[in-house]
Design a protein around this motif. Structure first.
Motif, PDB file in Angstrom:
ATOM      1  N   VAL A  47      82.181 -13.712  -3.484  1.00 32.49           N
ATOM      2  CA  VAL A  47      81.056 -13.279  -4.320  1.00 32.49           C
ATOM      3  C   VAL A  47      81.346 -13.569  -5.784  1.00 32.49           C
ATOM      4  CG1 VAL A  47      79.645 -11.312  -5.026  1.00 32.49           C
ATOM      5  CG2 VAL A  47      80.386 -11.517  -2.644  1.00 32.49           C
TER       6      VAL A  47
ATOM      7  N   HIS B 122      79.086 -15.769  -8.568  1.00 31.68           N
ATOM      8  CA  HIS B 122      78.720 -15.360  -9.928  1.00 31.68           C
ATOM      9  C   HIS B 122      79.319 -16.306 -10.969  1.00 31.68           C
ATOM     10  CE1 HIS B 122      76.586 -11.648  -9.030  1.00 31.68           C
ATOM     11  NE2 HIS B 122      77.515 -11.334  -8.158  1.00 31.68           N
TER      12      HIS B 122
ATOM     13  N   THR C  45      72.768  -8.797  -4.895  1.00 33.22           N
ATOM     14  CA  THR C  45      74.086  -8.698  -4.258  1.00 33.22           C
ATOM     15  C   THR C  45      74.329  -7.392  -3.500  1.00 33.22           C
ATOM     16  OG1 THR C  45      75.104 -10.266  -5.783  1.00 33.22           O
ATOM     17  CG2 THR C  45      76.583  -8.731  -4.679  1.00 33.22           C
TER      18      THR C  45
END
Length: 979
Positions: free
Chosen positions: A507, A511, A531
């Protein structure tokens, strides 16, 4: 007349379109005049409350009006009866249908019809008693719950009676089959509470005692009880000409993505004691045994009390339940009180807030206050006041609001028998609905709704003070910097991820823009907001880590992800389904990654009402294709249309909307539609260049799984093209004239190219022409006379076996009929049965030598699998169709049934072969749905193997493999008897 429904009416809805309503009432009057039993109604149809009630039904509810018009005699019976007595009579009949079936008074089909006719009568009765002011909200919801109880209990008893007749279970008490049956059915949600709404799913969970003694083989408990659950669902929710009974939802059981429909009591206890969540505690507040062994159900709930009711005041539940509620607002867009388009269940000030208000305090205080352990919302509002937890003012206002909102909910669902809680968005529709609810105009309705919603919201806010942002609903989720945040890792672990460090790194990479698809500012902005909800959705799948890895791979293949992310942000249902696809159907997830808007079809109401009809699906495909600008545009549109239709079909299978058999039929119908549309377009373009051959004709045959309507997600298309022409008119008429043979050769090549060429919109199908005469050595299109001559004089038996699955798909209609007849003539040629089956066995051994037959997960080629079953059926056709032409043109399973009826197959063998074919075909469909390419069990994610076991109603992949081996052995035995 004193206690009849008609005599007790006290109100009727206002009519918006008097002219239309009166015209429809006139039609009903004309019908009633023709039925002696309905004659008594006529004097009440010119004026009075009953007349006004019927006008209201005609004006506002297509569903109720259809029930009214279809059976005036039924309306008369209900009108001239006490509604309570009519209710009780319907309930008694529904719950006792199994006795009529057992006694022979009705057939199985008659019982299925009676279940639905009872539902129709009860739906009409409850609607009139509600709308007409006879029954209170509590009486309406209780009546609906009573009927659901009767349906489930009656259905369970019917299925158990049938299972006993088959020798699978030993009934302790045949007159009450559920007693001592070893399993129990619990109703949850509004059904369990006796608060069911008018057109609602019923939430059921089924638990069984693995040590039960009522089964012939106790080791089969999971299989037997899962089959009972599946048969119950089919009995209640399958739509027929008479409608349905109830939509059944089994998803509130423990870990529904990886467990069979029926769960053992021991597994359930372990699950709830170790991983049970607060929302499951809230669900079990309302749990109630309604069918099967009721004592077993009551004992289970007693054992579960420590899980539901904590010893100490559990204030943490407030934050947990409020987090669920805030997520509803944040994700579904229900954060404002409105009227047009407002969701009266999930929206601000809605039914769910009242339920959360009550259930949260039950969870917090019920462990120490047994008086707060009731199921019904209104009863518990009173109990909360009596025990001093809320004021009399709060009890009074929330009770009134609950009754108000439930009544509006029922009116919404009465319109079209749909499970909806959303008010119309269109102003004109909203005005009409206001009148249905008894308000003179929209302003009055809006005022009443807004006032009640604000009251609810005010009380709710006092209990749940404003919470932090959505991101903290599940705990800390921080993906900044380069180091892992310990709280984030803990949160990810709680969400269900087994490798939180890898999840955090993945994740964080998103980003940080490590995937080009999410490097744009807008994509990263949407991703930031999405998210927490996306991780929650992935965490709810059977394999969260695998699902996240699949999503990361999808991002890696996509040029841009902002469209997909925006769709997932907007629709929580699509987000959850997409998460499921990532974990259990990577093939479908790839489709979404390529074309995100295929997800749109999943929120279309038509998703739940599928069809496998060829003509209907062809119309849908052609509508999706639309008018192309040119031939290249057509190729792109055809690929988009096929992709969307196949995706929706696959998603329906994944969601349990259709069966694997129906899935094969739908895939085949889509392929047929694409072939027909492509042929029309190819022919049009070809004729513009080369004209047509005067008097010539063409037909396109589908063979293999396409011909037998058993296509899978990965099947290629077996085609044979046949044409005919006048030898005296061989030249085409266009500007670039061609000889007939060259003409049809090139036309066929153009068609194959249109179906197979990759475009910027991807691939369509692979096409195989090798089943034509002389296979790969012969011309791509066959002249009709040559085709027939070859089949009669030169073809090997295996080529005739292939023809048993032939079906004309496209071309000239009259010629297609001639081709079909020619094929049937070939199939019904007289043959020596012994020679046929000798050749069939030889062919089977040849395939085994070339392709192998030892992979137990290969549904087609493993010895005793689909290839054997298809060969047995094809052998039966070729051996006996001369004497029994009815064998020609049937599917494999229909061939076995017909062969049994003709005395060619013993009943036990026919049943074995049919059951085996259905099992293998079901698993094969799911294999092709989930995995593209070879199904290698060593590399397939365990969650997919678990899903295959669930499809077969078995507890694990190991048990499934054993069952497959057993079934193949039985096929070999039964097949050896056929000759």
């Amino acid at each position: 007349m004193k206690d009849t429904l008609l005599s007790r009416l006290s109100q009727a809805p206002l009519v918006a379109d008097q002219k239309r309503a009166k015209a429809q009432l006139k039609d009903f009057i004309d019908r009633a005049r023709g039925e002696p039993e309905a004659a008594g109604l006529l004097e009440h149809l010119s004026e009075g409350l009953f007349c006004e009630l019927l006008l209201g039904l005609a004006d506002h509810s297509p569903f109720l009006w259809q029930l009214t018009v279809n059976d005036p005699a039924r309306m008369a019976r209900l009108a001239f009866s006490s509604p309570e007595e009519a209710h009780r009579a319907i309930i008694d009949n529904q719950s006792g249908l199994f006795r009529e079936l057992r006694s022979g008074a009705i057939t199985r089909d008659g019982a299925v019809q009676a279940f639905r006719q009872n539902r129709n009568a009860h739906a009409l009765l409850v609607a009139m008693a509600d709308i007409g002011g006879l029954w209170s909200t509590e009486e309406v919801t209780q009546a609906l719950s009573d009927f659901a109880d009767a349906s489930v209990a009656g259905g369970v008893n019917l299925v158990l009676t049938e299972m006993a007749d088959l020798g699978r279970v030993n009934l302790v008490n045949p007159d009450n089959p559920g007693e001592g049956s070893g399993f129990t059915v619990l109703a949850l949600g509004k059904h369990g509470a006796g608060e069911l709404n008018y057109s609602s799913d019923i939430d059921l969970v089924i638990f069984f005692d693995p040590e039960t003694q009522v089964l012939r083989d106790p080791s089969e408990a999971a299989t037997v009880y899962t089959r009972i659950a599946q048969q119950l669902a089919k009995l209640l929710q399958e739509r027929t000409a008479d409608g349905y009974v109830h939509r059944v939802d089994y998803r509130l059981r423990p870990d529904p993505g990886s467990t069979p429909t029926a769960v053992s009591l021991s597994s359930a206890y372990v699950y709830y004691e170790t991983v049970g969540q607060n929302w499951e505690r809230a669900a079990f507040i309302k749990a109630r045994p309604i069918a099967g062994d009721l004592t077993l159900g009551e004992d289970f709930l007693k054992e579960l009390r420590p899980f539901i009711w904590r010893k100490y005041f559990d204030f943490a539940s407030i934050a947990d339940v409020h987090a669920m509620k805030r997520q509803i607002h944040a994700v579904r867009g229900h954060d404002q009180i409105a009227v047009a388009g407002h969701d009266i269940k999930l929206g601000r000030g809605g039914i769910r807030e009242i339920e959360f208000f009550v259930q949260t305090q039950q969870l917090v205080f019920g462990g120490r206050r047994p008086g707060l352990r009731g199921r019904r919302t209104l009863d518990m509002l009173k109990a909360l006041h009596d025990e001093g937890w809320i004021t009399a003012h709060a009890r009074h206002e929330l009770s009134d609001a609950y009754r108000f909102l439930r009544t509006i909910e029922h009116r919404l669902q009465m319109v079209a028998d749909e499970q909806t809680q959303r008010l119309p968005s269109d102003e004109e529709q909203l005005k009409r609905f206001a009148k249905f609810c008894g308000y003179p105009n929209l302003k009055a309705f809006s005022k009443a709704l807004t006032e009640q919603a604000k009251i609810v919201q005010g009380h709710y806010a006092l209990l749940f003070e404003e919470g932090p942002e959505l991101a903290s609903d599940v705990g800390s989720l921080v993906f900044t910097g380069s180091d892992d945040d310990p709280d984030t890792l803990a949160t990810l672990q709680r969400m269900g991820f087994h490798e939180p460090e890898r999840v955090a790194e993945t994740v964080r990479g998103w980003h940080f823009g490590r995937r080009p698809a999410i490097q744009s500012a807008r994509a990263r902005e949407v991703l930031t907001e999405l998210t927490p909800a996306l991780l929650a959705a992935l965490g709810g799948t059977a394999d969260p880590d695998g699902a996240l890895a699949a999503l990361d791979r999808a991002f890696g293949r996509m040029p841009a992800a902002v469209e997909l992310l925006t769709i997932l942000q907007s629709h929580d249902r699509l987000r959850l389904l997409f998460a499921d696809l990532l974990g259990t159907a990577p093939r479908l997830a790839d489709t979404v990654a390529q074309s995100p808007h295929v997800l749109d079809a999943l929120i279309d109401p038509a998703f739940g009402t599928p069809t496998t009809d060829d003509e209907t699906i062809e119309a849908q495909v052609r509508q999706l294709i639309g008018p192309p600008r040119d031939f290249e545009d057509f190729l792109d549109r055809a690929r988009d249309a096929a992709r969307q239709m196949r995706f929706v079909t696959s998603a329906r299978l994944l969601s349990g909307v259709i069966s694997p058999t129906q899935t094969g039929e739908a895939y085949a119908a889509i392929a047929r539609a694409v072939i027909r549309a492509s042929f029309d377009e190819v022919r049009r373009a070809f004729e513009a260049e080369h004209g047509s051959v005067p008097g010539s004709r063409i037909g396109i045959l589908g063979l293999g799984r396409l011909g037998s309507r058993e296509l899978t997600a990965g099947s290629d298309l077996d085609l044979v093209v046949i044409y005919d022409f006048d030898e005296n008119q061989r030249e085409s008429t266009g500007p670039r004239s061609l000889d007939a043979v060259v003409y049809y050769t090139r036309l066929t090549q153009r068609l194959v190219s249109a179906l197979t060429v990759p475009t910027r919109r991807g691939l369509l199908y692979e096409v195989d022409l090798r089943l034509r005469p002389q296979g790969g050595k012969g011309p791509v299109a066959s002249q009709f006379k040559g085709f027939v001559s070859y089949q009669k004089t030169e073809a090997d038996l295996w080529e005739h076996m292939a023809l048993t699955r032939a079906r004309v798909l496209a071309g000239d209609e009259t010629f297609g009929a001639e081709v079909s007849q020619a094929v049937k003539d070939i199939l019904t040629t007289k043959r020596d049965p012994k020679h046929v089956f000798k050749e069939v066995r030889t062919m089977r051994e040849l395939i085994a030598q070339e392709k192998g037959d030892s992979d137990p997960w290969d549904m087609k080629l493993a010895r005793g699998g689909l290839t054997d079953l298809d060969f047995i059926a094809q052998g039966l056709v070729l051996a006996h169709a001369h004497k029994h032409p009815s064998l020609a043109g049937l599917s494999t399973e229909a061939t076995f049934a017909e062969a049994q009826s003709l005395g060619l197959l013993p009943a036990d063998d026919a049943r074995t072969l049919t059951e085996a074919h259905r099992l293998f075909n079901d698993i094969f469909q799911w294999q092709r749905l989930t995995i593209e390419g070879t199904f290698d069990a060593e590399r397939v994610p365990p969650v997919i193997l678990k899903r295959l076991a669930t499809v077969a109603g078995l507890p694990s992949a190991k048990v499934l493999l054993e069952h497959l081996g057993e079934m193949r052995g039985r096929v070999a035995t039964a097949g050896g008897m056929v000759a």
